[in-house]
Design a protein around this motif. Structure first.
Motif, PDB file in Angstrom:
ATOM      1  N   LEU A  97       0.837  -1.201   0.000  1.00 27.43           N
ATOM      2  CA  LEU A  97       0.000   0.000   0.000  1.00 27.43           C
ATOM      3  C   LEU A  97       0.870   1.248   0.000  1.00 27.43           C
ATOM      4  CD1 LEU A  97      -2.856   1.241   0.184  1.00 27.43           C
ATOM      5  CD2 LEU A  97      -2.577   1.271   2.656  1.00 27.43           C
ATOM      6  N   LEU A  98       1.900   1.228   0.839  1.00 26.12           N
ATOM      7  CA  LEU A  98       2.788   2.394   0.901  1.00 26.12           C
ATOM      8  C   LEU A  98       3.464   2.643  -0.440  1.00 26.12           C
ATOM      9  CD1 LEU A  98       4.509   2.308   4.406  1.00 26.12           C
ATOM     10  CD2 LEU A  98       2.608   3.717   3.580  1.00 26.12           C
ATOM     11  N   SER A  99       3.907   1.557  -1.096  1.00 26.52           N
ATOM     12  CA  SER A  99       4.600   1.768  -2.370  1.00 26.52           C
ATOM     13  C   SER A  99       3.603   2.226  -3.438  1.00 26.52           C
ATOM     14  CB  SER A  99       5.347   0.512  -2.799  1.00 26.52           C
ATOM     15  OG  SER A  99       4.428  -0.445  -3.273  1.00 26.52           O
ATOM     16  N   ASP A 100       2.371   1.696  -3.402  1.00 30.42           N
ATOM     17  CA  ASP A 100       1.331   2.158  -4.339  1.00 30.42           C
ATOM     18  C   ASP A 100       1.076   3.649  -4.156  1.00 30.42           C
ATOM     19  OD1 ASP A 100       0.778  -0.098  -5.786  1.00 30.42           O
ATOM     20  OD2 ASP A 100      -0.790  -0.822  -4.421  1.00 30.42           O
ATOM     21  N   LEU A 101       0.947   4.054  -2.881  1.00 33.09           N
ATOM     22  CA  LEU A 101       0.639   5.459  -2.605  1.00 33.09           C
ATOM     23  C   LEU A 101       1.815   6.350  -2.994  1.00 33.09           C
ATOM     24  CD1 LEU A 101      -1.326   5.312   0.777  1.00 33.09           C
ATOM     25  CD2 LEU A 101      -2.213   5.638  -1.535  1.00 33.09           C
ATOM     26  N   THR A 102       3.022   5.861  -2.800  1.00 37.91           N
ATOM     27  CA  THR A 102       4.196   6.641  -3.194  1.00 37.91           C
ATOM     28  C   THR A 102       4.181   6.874  -4.702  1.00 37.91           C
ATOM     29  OG1 THR A 102       5.370   5.432  -1.483  1.00 37.91           O
ATOM     30  CG2 THR A 102       6.706   6.743  -3.005  1.00 37.91           C
ATOM     31  N   ARG A 103       3.917   5.794  -5.432  1.00 34.93           N
ATOM     32  CA  ARG A 103       3.874   5.888  -6.887  1.00 34.93           C
ATOM     33  C   ARG A 103       2.763   6.855  -7.335  1.00 34.93           C
ATOM     34  NH1 ARG A 103       1.745   2.921 -10.334  1.00 34.93           N
ATOM     35  NH2 ARG A 103       0.810   1.600  -8.743  1.00 34.93           N
ATOM     36  N   ALA A 104       1.611   6.740  -6.689  1.00 35.67           N
ATOM     37  CA  ALA A 104       0.461   7.536  -7.100  1.00 35.67           C
ATOM     38  C   ALA A 104       0.602   8.999  -6.687  1.00 35.67           C
ATOM     39  CB  ALA A 104      -0.813   6.955  -6.505  1.00 35.67           C
ATOM     40  N   GLY A 105       1.490   9.253  -5.699  1.00 37.48           N
ATOM     41  CA  GLY A 105       1.635  10.622  -5.202  1.00 37.48           C
ATOM     42  C   GLY A 105       1.912  11.615  -6.308  1.00 37.48           C
TER      43      GLY A 105
END
Lengths: 418, 275
Positions: free
Chosen positions: A92-100
């Motif tokens: 989730l953290l890596s998804d959110l980082t990418r989507a940021g």
């Protein structure tokens, strides 16, 4: 033997006449189809493709899949009862980082999850804001819980897991006051969200009232027009056709003027001593009914009239001369012959009613709005394409079923216009 | 009424007439009420009238918004009418001549724009064409209005074609006429009343259309009904009564044209041998 066989007719070019005729017929049929084709293509582009796009949009669900692919992948192995494991939290953290970097996609996913659980959008945004510290933390799971303890609640993870597919029945179910719960069962929505079945019931109920009033008012007028001598009935017919041809907005404006508290109707009612205080006749259900009946009445009168025109008066005369009471002979002999017209007019008025938007929007209050209003509302005001298109899909379905019944009973080509 | 008619029958006869008169009054009342108010000098849309004035018409003709919407309607409605009439007439001729399975279904599909709720068409068109960047300008509005008008053209033209004697075309062909020539010299003049009334219906549909316009027209393409919609929603003023009166005058003209055509069609039909 060959002399005995019937002579085959030949054309002057030596081709059998039968084959030649068949060929001509085929060419003529192809030409006819070629005449229909341009309109068909035109309607496909301007009418059918847009509607197909609307149907597709009503089940479209790309937002979460686009932003959280890794999380969704990790959630496949989740037991569904406790907060997911470290790997999923890390995903989730890596998804959110990418989507940021893509604020628009992130906002769309937040908005979508917010429809599942109120407050989800701010949870996503808050988590994204704290991303730098979270990434530095040794445990992703602990970091998420530090930002917000709602991440410890499985419901929030279920909301993500439910959106693993790019298509969803979510909006269609929501339009019928249902949703899928954490156990994957279809259940009735909570009362504060369950408003649409009421809206559909109201739409059909109001349409039914309008149709019945149109029958009651339209039948006698159609009978009068059908039984009067042609010259007189043509003159009276103008009184039916003039409003039919007058702009709907003109009539809505006129009804507001007529029905307002200082308007002519209220002045007349007070003058006649029927009421002391002006009645509230507009911006409520009464106003909607009055103007809808006014707009749709010609659609009822015209088909009944055209059927009645074709009924010979001799049947009634015969029944009465055989001793039947005039009222009974009307009911037993004349009325059954008018049912086709009643069905045509009734179905047409009902079909047109359920799609009404302008009249309730201008003459009704918040409690008088029909399905169309919510379709427009979700398109223009809150830009919720899922709800707009799924309510539209259900309304379209209802209309098409009724239209198919109409075609079956009456035939679309028998529609009467003036 | 003959003397042998009984009293209850007599009472019923008059009650029936009164009911019908009331319904007909209900139908024309709004039109009768709004017209005088447009010539009233008062700022309020209330009876009794206070004095004669043309100021609301002046308001209308001097307002840039109203004039812009009038101009837009004058562009959109005739264009939509031409497209709908052309395509609809061709299709009606083809539908009358063609014989194939599923013809009734095709007819139903071609007429369906008439019954599909306009809100649905508005939302669907916006959803489909906005990403393609086609929602600005007149093109899409004209095409969608034409789609809404097509069913009326098909219905009226098909109805006139029902009474059309195809022997006339055979005669023309045997005398050496090409099919196209025969269409313009024989078919078209005979079905002209149907084509023109279909065109009038298509024009009326577009000229009165507001829902699709709400979704597809930008501020630059606001049409007359769209402008009226905002006017009624915000504050219903005597200027709206003036616009309404102008629109009623246009409706009366269209109705008269239609009645004239109906009369002509009946005359033509009864004067034709074998028809």
């Amino acid at each position: 033997m060959s002399d005995m066989s019937p002579a085959v007719l030949l054309t002057n070019t030596g081709v059998p006449m039968k084959a030649q005729l068949r060929r001509i017929e085929r060419v003529s049929q192809l030409k006819s189809l070629a005449l229909i084709l341009p309109l068909l293509l035109f309607l496909i582009v301007t009418f059918m493709l847009p509607i197909a796009a609307m149907l597709r949009q009503s089940v479209s669900n790309p937002e979460v899949v686009r932003v959280m692919p890794a999380t969704l992948q990790a959630l496949k192995h989740w037991n569904g009862k406790t907060m997911p494991d470290e790997a999923t939290s890390r995903a989730l953290l890596s998804d959110l980082t990418r989507a940021g970097g893509d604020g628009y996609a992130l906002a769309a996913a937040g908005k979508r999850l917010n429809m599942e659980i109120a407050g989800y959008r701010s949870l996503v945004m808050k988590t994204v804001r704290h991303l730098p510290e979270e990434r530095a933390a040794p445990s992703a799971r602990a970091a998420l819980l530090t930002v917000d303890d709602r991440w410890g609640d499985p419901a929030y993870w279920h909301a993500i897991a439910r959106n693993a597919s790019p298509t969803t029945p979510f909006y269609l179910l929501a339009s019928l006051d249902h949703n899928v719960n954490d156990q994957g069962e279809v259940v009735h929505s909570e009362p504060d969200r369950a408003i649409y079945l009421d809206v559909f019931a109201r739409t059909f109920g109001m349409s039914l009232v309008v149709t019945l009033v149109c029958v009651l008012l339209g039948f006698p007028v159609a009978y009068l027009l059908a039984t009067l001598p042609t010259r007189k009935s043509n003159l009276l017919m103008i009184l039916v056709l003039l409003p039919f041809w007058t702009s709907v907005l003109v009539r809505v404006a006129a009804w507001i003027v007529l029905l307002q508290s200082g308007g002519l109707i209220n002045s007349a009612l007070i003058g006649l001593g029927l009421t002391r205080e002006p009645l509230e006749l507009v911006f409520n259900r009464t106003g909607v009914y009055i103007s809808m009946v006014h707009i749709l009445l010609p659609f009822m009168i015209l088909p009944i009239y055209s059927v009645m025109r074709g009924i010979s008066p001799s049947y009634m005369r015969a029944a009465i001369s055989l001793g039947s009471h005039p009222i009974l002979s009307f009911w037993r002999v004349y009325f059954p012959q008018t049912v086709a017209g009643l069905a045509a007019g009734g179905l047409l008025v009902f079909i047109l009613s359920i799609g009404y938007y302008i009249t309730p929007a201008l003459l009704g209050g918040p409690k008088d709005q029909m399905v169309s209003y919510f379709v427009a509302f979700y398109t223009n005001t809150t830009v919720n394409w899922g709800m707009a298109t799924s309510l539209g899909t259900l309304l379209l379905l209802a209309t098409l079923i009724l239209y198919a019944v109409y075609n079956r009973l009456i035939g679309a080509n028998r529609l009467q216009l003036g | 009424m003959q003397s042998f008619v009984t009293l209850p029958e007599r009472i019923w006869y008059y009650t029936f007439r009164v009911i019908c008169a009331l319904v007909l009054l209900f139908l024309v009342l709004p039109i009768l009420v709004i017209v005088p108010l447009s010539f009233n000098s008062s700022e309020f849309l209330l009876y009794p009238l206070t004095g004669f004035s043309l100021r609301w018409y002046q308001d209308f003709f001097h307002s840039p918004e109203w004039m812009n919407s009038l101009k837009n309607s004058a562009i959109v409605a005739p264009s939509a009418t031409v497209v709908a009439t052309l395509l609809g007439t061709m299709a009606a001729v083809g539908l009358t001549r063609a014989r194939f399975r599923g013809k009734a279904l095709l007819m139903g599909v071609l007429i369906s724009p008439m019954v599909v709720p306009v809100v649905i068409l508005g939302v669907a068109s916006y959803l489909f064409f906005a990403p393609l960047g086609l929602t600005s300008g007149y093109g899409l509005l004209i095409m969608t209005h034409a789609a809404l008008g097509v069913p009326f053209v098909i219905i009226t033209v098909s109805a006139t074609l029902q009474g059309f004697n195809t022997n006339l075309l055979r005669a023309a062909s045997s005398l050496g006429s090409t099919p196209l020539h025969a269409f313009f010299r024989i078919t078209l003049p005979l079905i002209a009343p149907g084509v023109v009334s279909g065109a009038l219906f298509a024009f009326g549909t577009s000229f009165d259309e507001v829902v699709v316009t709400l979704f597809l027209a930008g501020p630059e393409q606001t049409t007359l009904p769209r402008q009226m919609f905002s006017g009624i929603r915000e504050n219903i003023s005597p200027t709206i009564a003036a616009v309404a009166t102008i629109l009623i005058a246009i409706s009366v003209c269209m109705l008269l044209a239609l009645e004239f055509l109906r009369g002509r069609a009946e005359k033509l039909r009864s004067s034709l041998p074998g028809a």
